[in-house]
Design a protein around this motif. Structure first.
Motif, short mmCIF file in Angstrom:
data_model
loop_
_atom_site.label_atom_id
_atom_site.label_comp_id
_atom_site.label_asym_id
_atom_site.label_seq_id
_atom_site.Cartn_x
_atom_site.Cartn_y
_atom_site.Cartn_z
N TYR A 17 137.82 -12.28 220.45
CA TYR A 17 136.70 -12.35 219.79
C TYR A 17 135.58 -13.56 219.99
O TYR A 17 135.01 -14.61 220.29
N ARG A 18 136.65 -14.31 219.51
CA ARG A 18 136.19 -16.20 219.83
C ARG A 18 135.99 -16.89 220.98
O ARG A 18 135.46 -17.35 221.69
N TYR A 21 132.75 -15.42 222.15
CA TYR A 21 131.66 -15.57 221.51
C TYR A 21 131.08 -16.97 222.76
O TYR A 21 129.77 -17.57 222.79
N LEU A 58 131.85 -8.78 215.43
CA LEU A 58 132.60 -11.03 214.70
C LEU A 58 131.97 -11.79 215.51
O LEU A 58 131.20 -13.14 214.88
N ALA A 59 132.17 -11.27 217.08
CA ALA A 59 131.26 -12.31 217.58
C ALA A 59 129.85 -12.74 217.45
O ALA A 59 129.90 -14.25 217.44
N GLN A 61 128.34 -12.29 215.14
CA GLN A 61 127.94 -12.55 213.32
C GLN A 61 128.18 -13.57 213.67
O GLN A 61 127.45 -14.31 212.83
N LEU A 62 129.27 -14.31 213.93
CA LEU A 62 129.30 -16.00 213.91
C LEU A 62 128.06 -16.99 214.79
O LEU A 62 127.22 -17.45 214.65
N SER A 65 125.39 -16.24 213.09
CA SER A 65 125.12 -17.38 211.50
C SER A 65 125.54 -18.77 211.98
O SER A 65 125.05 -19.87 211.58
N GLU A 66 125.44 -18.92 213.10
CA GLU A 66 125.13 -20.60 213.78
C GLU A 66 123.39 -20.44 214.44
O GLU A 66 123.06 -21.44 215.05
N SER A 433 128.79 -23.50 205.33
CA SER A 433 128.60 -21.67 205.70
C SER A 433 127.83 -21.50 207.11
O SER A 433 127.81 -20.24 207.77
N GLY A 435 127.19 -23.01 209.51
CA GLY A 435 127.64 -23.51 210.81
C GLY A 435 127.11 -24.46 211.20
O GLY A 435 126.82 -25.23 212.32
#
Ligand SMILES: Cc1ncc(COP(=O)(O)O)c(C=O)c1O
Length: 479
Positions: A17-18, A21, A58-59, A61-62, A65-66, A433, A435
């Motif tokens: 996922y990272r 991302y 997951l990617a 969502q990250l 969030s950022e 939280s 980012g």
């Protein structure tokens, strides 16, 4: 954006996922995913790349969030229209130079303190100087490095400090360390002992405070006002303590100061205060640790000479670092110690098995001696002046009278003051939280404070659009 461009490597130990991302951020950086563009649905990207939906989710969502992606409900997810065209992730040095990002190294957070502009470092030049040094490397240079530092770098620093900071010193007074914190550790071992007490600016640099406390030092908070460290207050505290308990050796053995741009308020210590501090140190045989971490970044008026340049009794230990004027990963800093203490420091460094990589010290020497350093600083000063103004204007636009910014003559961050009843620690934690980097002002004080504020770095705020996007995100956290 095709499947092959998003290819992921399952043999790496970076989670998939990272990697995804990171690939999506690259796609935004080089314009393949421009602001406002709709991104593939989780389901379709998962099936295209043969991944589970959870991984893609997951990617995404990250990125949400950022602030890179904006979810639009049934209309799908789009790339945030607030991102500047093809520039946003240039804050990572890898994408700034067009090289493959190294998996596993997290990009810097927006507002992250203490970073120079990572997108503006002259990487090509640095690579050329490094290659040249590598090609000419002798077997002697493969040996353990001299514990106190590369002699050529010390000579270059003698000239630089003399010309730029008004400091007269000999090469043997200079000790190369891996960071300012390392310099502090060295001072503690060479000159101080566990339980010694010292004055510490209130508010003051968080990392220095942690390091000194870890070394067993007692820190007495001494207030900072518009003239810098309030020396009078330090003297009064001392007197009070002595009166209360004469048996306690309360006299401070040292004081840690950031006279050029006080960290974090940015004020410059006045001449009267400098003289009062030096007089105190001479009288008490105390040491002054001068942290001159960002003096090169001054945007108005003339550069102020270092406190060390007034130090006729040799009470000042002068600390500089390359992490702000070059880049933090270089891990090189330096300490100038009084002539009378050179032997003690040499022994301490020998005992500690000290020594920094010869290659990077040699490249820094070339960078300084061939004039690149002076040119780089000049460019960065101009760039930071603009970036600082972008962030200031954007913050004032989005936060209006909820904040007050005291613009100082120099520095690498803004101190954004909030109303005193606002819990800045809670805001900083909400920002983390979401980012965002940056710190709460009240986390930088030793005693509970009613001052509330945020410390926000502007050095990696690329342009006005970027500043507005970040300020808007911060404004939502303050609501
Ligand atoms: C006040 C202050 N002093 C010194 C430093 C330099 O520390 P280092 O050499 O450990 O990177 C920093 C870095 O952010 C700083 O903010």
């Amino acid at each position: 954006m095709s499947n092959t461009q998003l290819r992921l490597d399952r043999t790496q130990n970076v989670p998939i996922y990272r990697q995804l991302y990171q690939r999506l951020r690259e796609a935004m950086a080089d314009g393949r995913l421009p602001p406002g563009k709709r991104v593939p649905s989780v389901r379709s990207l998962a099936s295209e790349l043969n991944l589970s939906r959870g991984t893609v989710e997951l990617a995404y969502q990250l990125l949400v969030s950022e602030g890179y992606f904006l979810p639009r409900g049934p209309a799908g997810t789009i790339v945030s229209p607030h991102l500047p065209e093809s520039t946003k992730p240039a804050a990572t040095p890898e994408t700034a130079t067009g090289q493959e990002p190294k998996p596993g190294l997290a990009p810097p957070l927006p507002f992250q303190l203490g970073l120079p502009a990572l997108d503006a470092f002259p990487n090509k030049l640095w690579t050329r100087l490094t290659h040249r040094r590598l090609r000419a490397q002798t077997s002697a240079e493969l040996n353990y490095p001299p514990p106190t530092g590369h002699p050529a770098l010390k000579r270059a620093l003698v000239t630089y400090l003399g010309v730029s900071r008004g400091i007269a010193c000999q090469p043997e007074q200079i000790f190369i360390t891996d960071s300012y914190r390392d310099s502090l550790g060295l001072i503690c071992r060479a000159l101080l002992k566990s339980g010694d007490s010292g004055w510490f600016e209130e508010p003051g640099y968080l990392m220095a405070r942690e390091r000194l406390l870890n070394e067993g030092m007692h820190l007495t908070p001494v207030g900072v006002d518009a003239e810098g460290l309030n020396v009078e207050e330090g003297l009064n505290v001392e007197e009070g303590l002595n009166v209360e308990d004469e048996s306690r050796a309360t006299s401070a053995r040292f004081a840690v100061v950031t006279p050029t741009h006080q960290s974090p308020t940015g004020v410059t210590m006045t001449l009267a205060r400098r003289q009062a501090l030096l007089a105190w140190a001479s009288r008490e045989n105390a040491w002054i640790i001068e942290d001159d971490y960002d003096s090169e970044y001054r945007y108005h008026g003339h550069p102020v000479p270092a406190l060390k340049s007034l130090d006729h009794d040799d009470r000042v230990l002068y600390a500089g670092t390359f992490s702000k004027v070059l880049f933090p990963a270089i891990k090189l800093a330096y300490l100038v110690v009084p002539l009378s203490q050179v032997a003690i420091f040499q022994q301490a460094m020998q005992r500690l098995g000290h020594g920094c990589p010869t290659l990077s010290q040699a490249v820094v020497t070339d960078f300084i001696e061939e004039g690149h350093f002076a040119r780089h600083l000049k460019r960065m000063r101009a760039l930071y002046k603009v970036r600082r103004e972008h962030l200031r204007q954007a913050l004032e636009h989005h936060l209006g009278d909820r904040i007050r910014i005291d613009l100082q003559a120099g520095g690498m961050h803004l101190l954004v003051r909030l109303a005193d009843d606002i819990d800045d620690v809670a805001i900083a934690s909400r920002a983390a939280s979401a980012g965002l980097g940056g710190h709460a002002l009240s986390a930088w004080t030793l005693t509970p404070t009613r001052q509330s504020g945020m410390l926000l770095s502007f050095t990696n705020v690329i342009d006005a659009d970027h500043a507005h996007a970040l300020a808007a995100r911060l404004a939502t956290l303050l609501e």
